[in-house]
Design a protein around this motif. Structure first.
Motif, PDB file in Angstrom:
ATOM      1  N   ILE A 250      -4.499   7.850   8.465  1.00  0.00           N
ATOM      2  CA  ILE A 250      -4.307   7.111   9.618  1.00  0.00           C
ATOM      3  C   ILE A 250      -2.919   6.803  10.051  1.00  0.00           C
ATOM      4  CG2 ILE A 250      -5.218   5.007  10.718  1.00  0.00           C
ATOM      5  CD1 ILE A 250      -7.408   6.757   9.740  1.00  0.00           C
TER       6      ILE A 250
ATOM      7  N   SER B  98       1.025  -1.241  -0.116  1.00  0.00           N
ATOM      8  CA  SER B  98       0.003  -0.029   0.064  1.00  0.00           C
ATOM      9  C   SER B  98       0.921   1.139   0.010  1.00  0.00           C
ATOM     10  CB  SER B  98      -0.778   0.037   1.224  1.00  0.00           C
ATOM     11  OG  SER B  98      -1.547  -1.078   1.488  1.00  0.00           O
TER      12      SER B  98
ATOM     13  N   SER C  59      -1.126   5.554   6.746  1.00  0.00           N
ATOM     14  CA  SER C  59      -1.615   4.942   5.700  1.00  0.00           C
ATOM     15  C   SER C  59      -2.874   5.788   5.394  1.00  0.00           C
ATOM     16  CB  SER C  59      -1.955   3.508   6.028  1.00  0.00           C
ATOM     17  OG  SER C  59      -2.719   2.737   5.006  1.00  0.00           O
TER      18      SER C  59
ATOM     19  N   TYR D 170      -6.536   6.501   4.089  1.00  0.00           N
ATOM     20  CA  TYR D 170      -7.690   5.514   4.216  1.00  0.00           C
ATOM     21  C   TYR D 170      -8.785   6.612   3.879  1.00  0.00           C
ATOM     22  CZ  TYR D 170     -11.295   2.269   5.338  1.00  0.00           C
ATOM     23  OH  TYR D 170     -12.485   1.303   5.471  1.00  0.00           O
ATOM     24  N   LEU D 171      -9.540   6.309   2.890  1.00  0.00           N
ATOM     25  CA  LEU D 171     -10.929   7.179   2.581  1.00  0.00           C
ATOM     26  C   LEU D 171     -10.696   8.714   2.570  1.00  0.00           C
ATOM     27  CD1 LEU D 171     -13.464   4.736   4.286  1.00  0.00           C
ATOM     28  CD2 LEU D 171     -12.794   5.158   1.881  1.00  0.00           C
TER      29      LEU D 171
ATOM     30  N   GLN E  26       1.938   4.767   1.371  1.00  0.00           N
ATOM     31  CA  GLN E  26       2.214   5.286   2.655  1.00  0.00           C
ATOM     32  C   GLN E  26       2.817   6.658   2.713  1.00  0.00           C
ATOM     33  OE1 GLN E  26       5.195   2.541   4.633  1.00  0.00           O
ATOM     34  NE2 GLN E  26       3.400   1.319   5.372  1.00  0.00           N
TER      35      GLN E  26
END
Length: 93
Positions: free
Chosen positions: A72, A27, A65, A67-68, A29
């Motif tokens: 986070i 993912s 990370s 997220y939407l 970062q």
């Protein structure tokens, strides 16, 4: 793998550490170092990429990370744990 360098923080050279962080996840970062005394940086690190940077010995790297649409925080790492051992003889050649 892509390696990039981040400009060093404006502190004394003796307090600086060359550090390395690798995104070993699959993912995207975001890494950052925030310093209340005015210097901070933030970079996107793609999966498989490595980033070299200089940081104050007491600094901490935050790894986030996305997220939407919100960041986070997933961990904090002391920069002294990310220190790279530099062989000065190889650098001067």
């Amino acid at each position: 793998m892509i390696t990039s360098a981040i400009p060093s923080q404006p502190t004394s050279a003796s307090a600086q550490r060359l550090c390395s962080y690798a995104n070993t996840t699959s993912s995207l970062q975001v890494i950052r170092i925030g310093n209340p005394s005015a210097y901070s940086f933030e970079r996107v690190v793609f999966p498989g990429d490595r980033v070299l940077f200089e940081a104050a010995s007491e600094a901490q790297l935050e790894v986030l990370s996305p997220y939407l649409g919100q960041a986070i925080k997933i961990e904090k790492i002391a920069c002294r744990q990310l220190q790279v051992d530099v062989d000065e003889h190889r650098l001067s050649a």
